[in-house]
Scaffold this motif. Structure first.
Motif, PDB file in Angstrom:
ATOM      1  N   ASN A  73      34.842  29.388  45.714  1.00 17.08           N
ATOM      2  CA  ASN A  73      33.896  30.380  45.215  1.00 17.08           C
ATOM      3  C   ASN A  73      33.459  31.302  46.331  1.00 17.08           C
ATOM      4  O   ASN A  73      33.719  31.088  47.499  1.00 17.08           O
ATOM      5  N   GLY A  74      32.751  32.376  45.943  1.00 13.91           N
ATOM      6  CA  GLY A  74      32.295  33.369  46.902  1.00 13.91           C
ATOM      7  C   GLY A  74      30.874  33.144  47.350  1.00 13.91           C
ATOM      8  O   GLY A  74      30.224  34.067  47.811  1.00 13.91           O
ATOM      9  N   GLY A  75      30.358  31.926  47.167  1.00 13.98           N
ATOM     10  CA  GLY A  75      29.025  31.631  47.651  1.00 13.98           C
ATOM     11  C   GLY A  75      27.960  31.621  46.589  1.00 13.98           C
ATOM     12  O   GLY A  75      26.801  31.343  46.886  1.00 13.98           O
ATOM     13  N   ASP A  76      28.308  31.927  45.339  1.00 14.79           N
ATOM     14  CA  ASP A  76      27.286  31.961  44.302  1.00 14.79           C
ATOM     15  C   ASP A  76      27.491  30.864  43.268  1.00 14.79           C
ATOM     16  O   ASP A  76      26.934  30.916  42.183  1.00 14.79           O
ATOM     17  N   SER A  77      28.312  29.901  43.569  1.00 15.98           N
ATOM     18  CA  SER A  77      28.612  28.731  42.738  1.00 15.98           C
ATOM     19  C   SER A  77      29.520  29.052  41.568  1.00 15.98           C
ATOM     20  O   SER A  77      29.764  28.201  40.728  1.00 15.98           O
ATOM     21  N   THR A  78      30.033  30.278  41.486  1.00 15.91           N
ATOM     22  CA  THR A  78      31.020  30.583  40.461  1.00 15.91           C
ATOM     23  C   THR A  78      32.413  30.329  41.014  1.00 15.91           C
ATOM     24  O   THR A  78      32.614  30.220  42.221  1.00 15.91           O
ATOM     25  N   ARG A  79      33.399  30.255  40.116  1.00 20.22           N
ATOM     26  CA  ARG A  79      34.788  29.984  40.533  1.00 20.22           C
ATOM     27  C   ARG A  79      35.691  31.134  40.147  1.00 20.22           C
ATOM     28  O   ARG A  79      35.525  31.747  39.095  1.00 20.22           O
ATOM     29  N   TRP A  80      36.651  31.400  41.006  1.00 23.02           N
ATOM     30  CA  TRP A  80      37.625  32.453  40.693  1.00 23.02           C
ATOM     31  C   TRP A  80      38.889  32.153  41.477  1.00 23.02           C
ATOM     32  O   TRP A  80      38.908  31.358  42.402  1.00 23.02           O
ATOM     33  N   ARG A  81      39.939  32.799  41.106  1.00 18.76           N
ATOM     34  CA  ARG A  81      41.242  32.553  41.747  1.00 18.76           C
ATOM     35  C   ARG A  81      41.992  33.874  41.910  1.00 18.76           C
ATOM     36  O   ARG A  81      42.016  34.699  41.004  1.00 18.76           O
ATOM     37  N   THR A  82      42.537  34.057  43.101  1.00 16.45           N
ATOM     38  CA  THR A  82      43.343  35.235  43.346  1.00 16.45           C
ATOM     39  C   THR A  82      44.646  35.134  42.540  1.00 16.45           C
ATOM     40  O   THR A  82      45.336  34.128  42.628  1.00 16.45           O
ATOM     41  N   PRO A  83      44.983  36.169  41.751  1.00 14.17           N
ATOM     42  CA  PRO A  83      46.205  36.110  40.963  1.00 14.17           C
ATOM     43  C   PRO A  83      47.440  36.209  41.823  1.00 14.17           C
ATOM     44  O   PRO A  83      47.397  36.725  42.930  1.00 14.17           O
ATOM     45  N   GLY A  84      48.538  35.735  41.288  1.00 19.01           N
ATOM     46  CA  GLY A  84      49.788  35.879  41.988  1.00 19.01           C
ATOM     47  C   GLY A  84      50.304  34.584  42.560  1.00 19.01           C
ATOM     48  O   GLY A  84      49.660  33.561  42.496  1.00 19.01           O
ATOM     49  N   THR A 142      39.452  39.967  39.650  1.00 18.05           N
ATOM     50  CA  THR A 142      39.957  39.747  40.999  1.00 18.05           C
ATOM     51  C   THR A 142      41.094  40.717  41.322  1.00 18.05           C
ATOM     52  O   THR A 142      41.146  41.285  42.417  1.00 18.05           O
ATOM     53  N   ARG A 143      42.015  40.915  40.376  1.00 18.46           N
ATOM     54  CA  ARG A 143      43.108  41.877  40.611  1.00 18.46           C
ATOM     55  C   ARG A 143      42.555  43.273  40.879  1.00 18.46           C
ATOM     56  O   ARG A 143      43.035  43.985  41.772  1.00 18.46           O
ATOM     57  N   ARG A 144      41.531  43.663  40.120  1.00 24.31           N
ATOM     58  CA  ARG A 144      40.952  44.994  40.307  1.00 24.31           C
ATOM     59  C   ARG A 144      40.249  45.112  41.653  1.00 24.31           C
ATOM     60  O   ARG A 144      40.312  46.164  42.308  1.00 24.31           O
ATOM     61  N   LEU A 145      39.583  44.051  42.064  1.00 21.92           N
ATOM     62  CA  LEU A 145      38.935  44.061  43.371  1.00 21.92           C
ATOM     63  C   LEU A 145      39.952  44.162  44.497  1.00 21.92           C
ATOM     64  O   LEU A 145      39.768  44.925  45.463  1.00 21.92           O
ATOM     65  N   VAL A 146      41.025  43.406  44.390  1.00 27.94           N
ATOM     66  CA  VAL A 146      42.074  43.455  45.417  1.00 27.94           C
ATOM     67  C   VAL A 146      42.713  44.842  45.464  1.00 27.94           C
ATOM     68  O   VAL A 146      42.928  45.408  46.545  1.00 27.94           O
TER      69      VAL A 146
END
Length: 314
Positions: free
Chosen positions: A303-314, A242-246
Motif C-alpha cells: 500500500n501507499g501508506g493509507d492502508s489501502t491496497r493496489w497493484r501495478t499492472p503488467g 494505477t495505469r493512469r498514474l503511471v
C-alpha cells in the motif's frame, strides 16, 4: 567531491540532498498529490470547518495552492533559517484562528494538535502514495525514511515529533484510528465541487477542462475506497487508476527538469546554486541498496501508506 556533498559552509536546510524528501519532492506528480491531500483533508469535519471559516479559498484558490506549494518548497529546499521562519509564520497565523464545530457549536482553535496531525498525515500520505503508485522507485525502507523525515516538517507547524507517525505502518494505524471521525458533510462537498470546477477566467475554461479536471479526477480516483464511499462518487477500478498514474507520471517526467524548475518560485534552482550541482534532485538517486533488500516489485505490491491496497499492472 561526492555527488550528494554540499558545497563547503553551505546550509543544506531542513532535509538536505541525501534525504528521500529532497529527491521525491522534485517530481511533477507532487501537484496531483497535493490535490489528493485536499480531498482527504476535507473529510475531517473540524479541520475543513477551520478552512471554511478562515479563508476565502473559492476566490483565492490559486493563491492558496501556490502558498502551500511555496511552504513545501521552502521547507524542502530552502535554508534552515528560511524553513524555520516559514514554520513560525504558519504557527503565528494558526494561533489567531478559531472555528465552530459543525456538530456541537463549540468554538475551537485551528491549531489543536489533532487537527494539525490530520492535515500533516493527509499530506504526507498523499505525497508518498502518488509518488510510489505513479512509478517512483520507492522501497519499503525508503517509504519509512520519508515518513520519518517529515517529523521535522511536523515540528514546524507546531506538532511534537514524538506524536507523529514515523513509518508507513504507524501512518496506516493512524488512519485506521481516525476513520470513525471522518465524514463528507456540506463543507467537504463544497471542496469537492470546487476542486472539480474551480472558478477561472472564461478564456481558461477549456484549459481547466483539459488539464485541471483530469488532474483532479486522477487525484480523487487515487483516494482510498472509504473516501469514495464518504464522498458518494465512484472511482475506476484500482488497476485502471494505477495505469493512469503511471502514464501521467511518465509523460510529466519527460518534460525537462530545467524547464519545470523555471516556474516560480524556483526553490530547486536556488538550492542547487547554494549547494552545487551535486545537489540536483532526481528519483534515480533514491538508494538502490534498499531496493535490493526489499526484493523485486515489493514497493509496487504494497500500500501507499493509507492502508489501502493496489497493484501495478503488467
Amino acid at each position: 567531491m561526492p555527488e550528494h556533498a554540499p558545497a563547503p559552509e553551505a546550509d543544506p536546510g531542513l532535509f538536505g540532498p541525501a534525504s528521500v524528501t529532497w529527491q521525491a519532492h522534485s517530481d511533477p506528480m507532487m501537484w496531483v498529490a497535493g490535490i489528493r491531500a485536499l480531498y482527504l483533508q476535507a473529510l475531517h469535519p473540524r479541520a475543513v470547518r477551520g478552512v471554511m471559516e478562515n479563508s476565502d479559498f473559492r476566490k483565492d484558490a490559486w493563491g492558496r495552492l501556490m502558498r502551500t506549494a511555496n511552504f513545501v518548497g521552502t521547507t524542502t529546499y530552502g535554508t534552515t533559517e528560511a524553513a524555520e521562519k516559514a514554520g513560525a509564520r504558519v504557527r503565528k497565523i494558526h494561533t489567531m484562528l478559531e472555528a465552530t464545530d459543525p456538530q456541537t457549536g463549540e468554538r475551537y482553535g485551528v491549531d489543536e494538535p489533532e487537527l494539525l496531525l490530520w492535515v500533516h498525515c493527509a499530506e504526507i500520505d498523499s505525497y508518498l502514495h502518488i509518488a510510489r503508485r505513479s512509478g517512483l522507485p520507492f522501497t519499503e525502507a525508503l517509504a519509512d525514511r520519508y515518513v520519518a523525515e517529515h517529523r521535522r516538517s511536523a515540528r514546524l507547524v507546531g506538532l511534537d515529533p514524538v506524536d507523529v507517525p514515523a513509518s508507513t505502518a504507524e501512518l496506516a494505524a493512524y488512519f485506521e484510528k481516525v476513520r470513525p471521525e471522518l465524514a463528507a458533510g456540506a463543507d467537504a462537498r463544497a471542496v469537492d465541487d470546487f476542486l472539480r470546477r474551480p472558478p477561472t477566467h472564461p478564456l481558461l475554461v477549456p484549459a481547466r477542462a483539459l488539464l485541471w479536471r483530469r488532474a483532479a479526477d486522477l487525484a480523487y480516483a487515487s483516494l482510498p475506497p472509504y473516501a469514495h464511499e464518504l464522498y458518494g462518487r465512484a472511482a475506476p477500478p484500482p488497476a485502471t487508476v494505477t495505469r493512469r498514474l503511471v502514464l501521467t507520471g511518465t509523460v510529466l517526467r519527460r518534460i525537462p527538469a530545467r524547464v519545470r524548475w523555471q516556474l516560480p518560485p524556483k526553490h530547486i534552482l536556488r538550492a542547487m546554486a547554494r549547494l552545487g550541482p551535486g545537489s540536483r534532485p532526481a528519483p534515480y538517486k533514491l538508494d538502490r541498496r534498499d531496493a535490493i533488500l526489499d526484493g523485486p516489485g515489493r514497493a509496487q505490491r504494497n500500500n501507499g501508506g493509507d492502508s489501502t491496497r493496489w497493484r501495478t499492472p503488467g
